[in-house]
Every structure is written in structure tokens, then in C-alpha cells.
Design a protein around this motif. Structure first.
Motif, PDB file in Angstrom:
ATOM      1  N   GLN A 115       0.788  -0.848  -0.317  1.00  0.00           N
ATOM      2  CA  GLN A 115      -0.650  -0.277   0.395  1.00  0.00           C
ATOM      3  C   GLN A 115       0.900   0.941  -0.065  1.00  0.00           C
ATOM      4  O   GLN A 115       1.888   1.147   0.310  1.00  0.00           O
ATOM      5  N   SER A 116       0.048   2.506  -0.235  1.00  0.00           N
ATOM      6  CA  SER A 116       1.224   3.969   0.472  1.00  0.00           C
ATOM      7  C   SER A 116       2.411   3.489   1.464  1.00  0.00           C
ATOM      8  O   SER A 116       2.126   3.201   2.452  1.00  0.00           O
ATOM      9  N   THR A 117       3.104   3.925   1.236  1.00  0.00           N
ATOM     10  CA  THR A 117       4.361   4.298   2.312  1.00  0.00           C
ATOM     11  C   THR A 117       3.491   4.777   3.285  1.00  0.00           C
ATOM     12  O   THR A 117       3.301   5.904   3.660  1.00  0.00           O
ATOM     13  N   LYS A 118       3.620   4.267   4.468  1.00  0.00           N
ATOM     14  CA  LYS A 118       2.585   4.728   6.046  1.00  0.00           C
ATOM     15  C   LYS A 118       4.362   4.901   7.553  1.00  0.00           C
ATOM     16  O   LYS A 118       5.258   3.948   6.860  1.00  0.00           O
ATOM     17  N   TYR A 119       4.369   5.597   7.613  1.00  0.00           N
ATOM     18  CA  TYR A 119       4.969   5.657   8.894  1.00  0.00           C
ATOM     19  C   TYR A 119       4.069   5.959  10.472  1.00  0.00           C
ATOM     20  O   TYR A 119       3.521   6.581  10.401  1.00  0.00           O
ATOM     21  N   GLU A 151      -0.905   7.682  12.258  1.00  0.00           N
ATOM     22  CA  GLU A 151      -0.763   7.023  11.291  1.00  0.00           C
ATOM     23  C   GLU A 151      -0.714   8.232  10.027  1.00  0.00           C
ATOM     24  O   GLU A 151      -0.857   9.203   9.890  1.00  0.00           O
ATOM     25  N   ASP A 153       1.074   9.339   6.005  1.00  0.00           N
ATOM     26  CA  ASP A 153       1.524   9.283   4.579  1.00  0.00           C
ATOM     27  C   ASP A 153       2.969   9.360   4.492  1.00  0.00           C
ATOM     28  O   ASP A 153       3.180  11.068   4.849  1.00  0.00           O
ATOM     29  N   GLU A 155       4.622  11.381   1.602  1.00  0.00           N
ATOM     30  CA  GLU A 155       4.507  12.154   0.039  1.00  0.00           C
ATOM     31  C   GLU A 155       5.420  11.322  -1.087  1.00  0.00           C
ATOM     32  O   GLU A 155       6.455  12.484  -0.614  1.00  0.00           O
ATOM     33  N   GLU A 156       5.008  10.344  -2.061  1.00  0.00           N
ATOM     34  CA  GLU A 156       6.903  10.161  -2.644  1.00  0.00           C
ATOM     35  C   GLU A 156       6.715  10.881  -3.486  1.00  0.00           C
ATOM     36  O   GLU A 156       5.549  11.330  -4.388  1.00  0.00           O
ATOM     37  N   LYS A 383      -4.200  18.746   7.876  1.00  0.00           N
ATOM     38  CA  LYS A 383      -3.194  17.659   7.096  1.00  0.00           C
ATOM     39  C   LYS A 383      -2.183  17.377   7.282  1.00  0.00           C
ATOM     40  O   LYS A 383      -1.352  18.414   7.545  1.00  0.00           O
ATOM     41  N   TRP A 385       2.132  14.720   6.577  1.00  0.00           N
ATOM     42  CA  TRP A 385       2.223  14.008   6.199  1.00  0.00           C
ATOM     43  C   TRP A 385       4.161  14.705   5.854  1.00  0.00           C
ATOM     44  O   TRP A 385       4.365  15.866   6.956  1.00  0.00           O
TER      45      TRP A 385
END
Length: 485
Positions: A115-119, A151, A153, A155-156, A383, A385
Motif C-alpha cells: 500500500q502507500s508508504t506509511k510511517y 499514522e 503518509d 508523499e513520494e 493535513k 504528511w
């Protein structure tokens, strides 16, 4: 089968088969399928067990068992959460992430569940002490004392490159029945056929075969269990002819030589052995050995093959087909067919994702370098990120869990690597079930160093008796006296 198709992606393979249509000689594939096949090497062992168990959940007739790894994974799953430092430690081991998951999300068909990279950051969004982020939920504590559960996300950076994931788009490849892979006619035709192990192509016929999600899952399974995975899939509709029994014999190594480094990390293991037969009953271990076993589940398959083939004087791991794929990347596929000079290293020496390397790691593995992340927050949009390529924001460093299970605690480890808390009643029950009197049981203390650890890792891939084979315990057969007539 459970959760069949995450997307409808399909590939058309040009397959050359023998005249009798009973065997695949080789297949010609485009780079997008080659990328999916090569991505198998990036999968952590625990992820492999997880996705195979999930996909074949309804197939009770042919359960998928990968050596002792499946029972190691099942034992971990059944272990009470109180045995771990945090709930997140157990979650991390049951669903390990790959350091190449960003690349694998670009695959035409991704079986990695990425899934999208999460930290994860401090659960207190107003914490002023937070200077770190974690790859996994609830495995690390913030400086303020709270756990990292929030959690966020990443942003890549999105590249406009239309190249492949691991291989260049313009390339096509030939794959043998046992997954030896090479560029399409990179050398002479005769040399190519020789490299693929093909000695007779008289009467060969061409077939177009469609591979979708189910077939790719069958190929992952076959790469670990079969010598002829393509034939098994094309002609036997996914039925894998397992060669596990043959592989188990090959996992027994020559006697381990004495280590030259006397300062290397060692673990103590107490073996309960039946004295009359020298049969291993179970082992008694402390938390360091259990951390070592559970840590095996986080190692990418390419890293496992690199460890075993590079550190033990052996020519095979017993995993014939996936080993052929690994060796093909290392020796048969030139860098010009790969997207960049680092691609070969990423596949043959993949690093562990940051944060899952045990504190006392005994195997020759590397963890990815701690990434410097920037925390960003837009109060107007509500928001937050993370970014890895911006010089703005609040700088954070990645931290990870260094221990999995709590100590000081003793555990029982069975021959198939099932782990359970040590219980005197359970220990006696095991011997009672085996009908073994206490007078026939001896305790043997052994030291587990680098060579023993590598040997156990190798045995775990193919043998359901990983401790017996890994430690080279040779049972003694007892001959019954002949009856006189």
C-alpha cells in the motif's frame, strides 16, 4: 481460493513445449512479466508464507508448507501478545515489509499486498519532543514516553520515467522450466539453448499461455516447491509436484567448522534428546534465540539466498527453481538489461527495511540506512504528511524495534520451529505422547554461532525438521532382534 485478484492484469507468454505436449521447454516473456518474477526475490519470508496461506486458504487438500517456515509463522501467530514487547512487534513479524515496496507498487501485477508508504509518529499530535518516526505501528516509544501509533503518509516523488521496475522496457527474456532466466538471444542461439538446459527441440510447438493473478501465485509457490514450475502450471493447472522430500536430504550440510571469530555473537540452546535413539524431542531457548527465529521471517528471499550461498560451502539451498532465478540475475543478466546499476544488487542483496533488525543480529545482513524524513503540516487543510525529498518541514529520523519477545523468559522450540512459552506440564506431555520415559532423555547444551545460524536458516527453507538438519543431529536406528523360529 481466497482474495483472488487485486487487479485484472494478465500476461501473454509464448511457451515452447515438447512434441508430446507434456513439458515446457522455455517461455518468452516481456519485461513487465520479468519484473513480476524478479520481485519474488524482494519478498520477506514471512510475507511469502502470509500471501500463500491467504491465497490457498480454501484449498484444504493441498496445504502450502514451506519447510519449517510455515510452522514457525503459525507458532508466532498463536503466541499470546503478552510475550511481545508491544502488540506492534507481533504485527510487524506477521506482515513484514520490504525495503523495495515502493518499486513493487509499480509492477503491472503486485502480489506483495503493498500500500502507500506509511510511517508512525507519537500518538500525541501536539508532542514537542518527537524527533523520530517508525516504519511499524506501536514498536517504538517517543521521547515523551508515549508509543508511536499515529499514522502519517509519505508523499513520494513521482517519476515520469516509462522504464520498467527492474528491467528495461525494450528487453524480452527467455525462462526455462526451472526458472533459469536470460535475455532473449543475448548470445548465440546455441549458447542460449545450452544456458537454458535445452538439448533437444525436435518437434517443439509454440503455445500462447495467459498468466493472471492465480497463475503468478502458482508460480511463486512452484518456485519454492517444484523443479518444473512452468510445466506444472501450463499442463497440470496449478498442481505443483513438490520435491520437498528430495530437498530435505540436500539440506544436511558437512560438519560445521569451528568459527575463527571467537568474539562473534553466540546463543545458548538446550536440546532435549532421546538418549537411546539420539532423536531431538525439542529445544529450550531464551528470548535471544526466539528473536533470531522470528527475525528470519523479515529477511527478503534474495537476502536469504545471498546469505546461504555466499556464507556456506554449498552449491545449493534445495530451492532449485528460485535459486536458478537468483543465479540468473547474478550471472546471466547483464546490467544493460536492468533499469539502473543498482538493480542487480537490490535483487541479489536486498536490505532489511529499517527498524526490523534484531539488536543481536547474528546473520551477515544489512539494514537500509535510516532515512531522514521531513514532517509537514497544513493547519488550514488539517493535513499532515512526511516527505523525503524536501528541505522544508521538521526533520525526523527513523527508529526501529531491536527486540521482539520479552525476557528473561524461556521458550520451547520444536523441531519444525514452532515456538511456545516453556511450561513444565507441556514438556512432560510431549514426552508422554512420544512414549519416552524420563530415564531415556538427556539434555545437551549447544552454542549457536554464525555457522549454526546459517545452517538452521538453510534447513528451514525445505525441511520440517529444521533443528535436526540444521544442527546435524543424526538419529541412531535401533535394530530389533530377529525372532527365532
Amino acid at each position: 481460493m481466497a482474495d483472488k485478484k487485486p487487479n485484472g492484469a494478465e500476461f501473454t507468454l509464448k511457451v515452447m513445449v515438447n512434441k508430446q505436449k507434456t513439458k515446457v521447454l522455455f517461455a518468452e516473456v516481456e519485461s513487465d512479466f520479468a519484473d513480476v518474477l524478479l520481485s519474488f526475490l524482494t519478498l520477506p519470508l514471512g510475507k511469502i508464507v502470509r500471501v500463500l496461506k491467504k491465497h490457498y486458504a480454501d484449498d484444504q487438500a493441498t496445504p502450502v508448507n514451506i519447510g519449517s517456515l510455515t510452522t514457525l509463522y503459525d507458532g508466532l501467530s498463536n503466541l499470546n501478545n503478552v510475550c511481545f514487547w508491544t502488540d506492534g512487534c507481533k504485527e510487524m513479524l506477521l506482515n513484514p515489509r520490504s525495503s523495495l515496496e515502493a518499486e513493487c507498487r509499480k509492477l503491472k501485477l503486485d502480489i506483495h499486498e503493498t500500500q502507500s508508504t506509511k510511517y508512525f509518529l507519537c500518538e500525541n499530535s501536539k508532542c514537542s519532543y518527537s524527533t523520530a518516526a517508525s516504519v511499524y505501528r506501536d514498536t517504538v516509544k517517543c521521547s515523551c514516553g508515549k508509543t508511536m501509533k499515529r499514522e502519517v503518509d509519505l508523499e513520494e516523488f513521482r517519476s515520469d520515467s516509462k522504464n520498467g521496475v527492474f528491467t528495461v522496457n525494450a528487453a524480452s527474456f527467455l525462462i526455462s522450466d526451472n526458472l533459469r532466466m536470460m535475455p532473449n538471444v543475448a548470445v548465440s542461439i546455441m549458447q542460449t539453448l545450452t544456458n537454458l538446459g535445452i538439448t533437444d527441440s525436435v518437434g517443439a510447438e509454440l503455445m500462447n499461455v495467459t498468466f493472471g493473478f492465480d497463475e503468478v501465485m502458482d508460480l511463486l509457490k512452484g518456485s519454492l516447491l517444484s523443479k518444473t514450475p512452468l510445466t506444472d502450471i501450463v499442463f497440470k493447472k496449478g498442481k505443483i509436484e513438490s520435491a520437498a522430500k528430495e530437498y530435505e536430504v540436500e539440506t544436511v550440510l558437512d560438519p560445521i567448522e569451528k568459527e575463527t571469530d571467537s568474539n562473534s555473537t553466540k546463543m545458548t540452546l538446550k536440546l532435549m534428546v532421546q538418549e537411546s535413539t539420539n532423536k531431538l524431542l525439542f529445544a529450550q531457548a531464551e528470548e535471544d534465540f526466539v528473536d533470531f527465529l522470528f527475525g528470519l521471517l523479515t529477511i527478503p528471499l534474495g537476502g536469504v539466498l545471498d546469505c546461504v550461498l555466499g556464507s556456506i560451502n554449498t552449491i545449493t539451498t534445495g530451492l532449485k527453481s528460485i535459486e536458478n532465478l537468483y543465479k540468473s540475475v547474478a550471472t546471466l543478466i547483464d546490467d544493460k538489461y536492468l533499469v539502473n546499476p543498482d538493480a542487480k544488487t537490490k535483487l541479489t542483496k536486498p536490505k532489511l527495511i529499517h527498524g526490523c533488525m534484531p539488536k543481536n543480529q547474528i546473520l551477515p545482513l544489512n539494514e537500509e540506512v535510516s532515512q531522514r524524513l521531513c514532517y509537514n503540516r497544513d493547519f488550514d487543510l488539517g493535513k499532515e504528511w512526511l516527505s523525503s525529498y524536501s528541505y522544508s518541514g521538521w526533520a525526523l529520523c527513523l527508529e526501529g524495534q531491536k527486540d521482539y519477545v520479552k525476557g528473561p523468559t524461556m521458550y520451547i522450540v520444536s523441531d519444525d520451529l514452532t515456538v511456545a512459552p516453556l511450561c513444565m506440564i507441556a514438556s512432560l506431555s510431549i514426552m508422554k505422547e512420544m512414549n519416552i520415559p524420563l530415564s531415556d532423555v538427556k539434555e545437551v547444551e549447544v552454542q549457536i554461532g554464525l555457522q549454526e545460524a546459517l545452517s538452521i536458516l538453510k534447513a528451514s527453507l525445505t525441511s520440517t525438521c529444521a533443528l535436526t538438519n540444521g544442527l546435524m543431529i543424526k538419529p541412531v536406528s535401533i535394530k530389533k532382534p530377529k525372532r527365532e523360529h
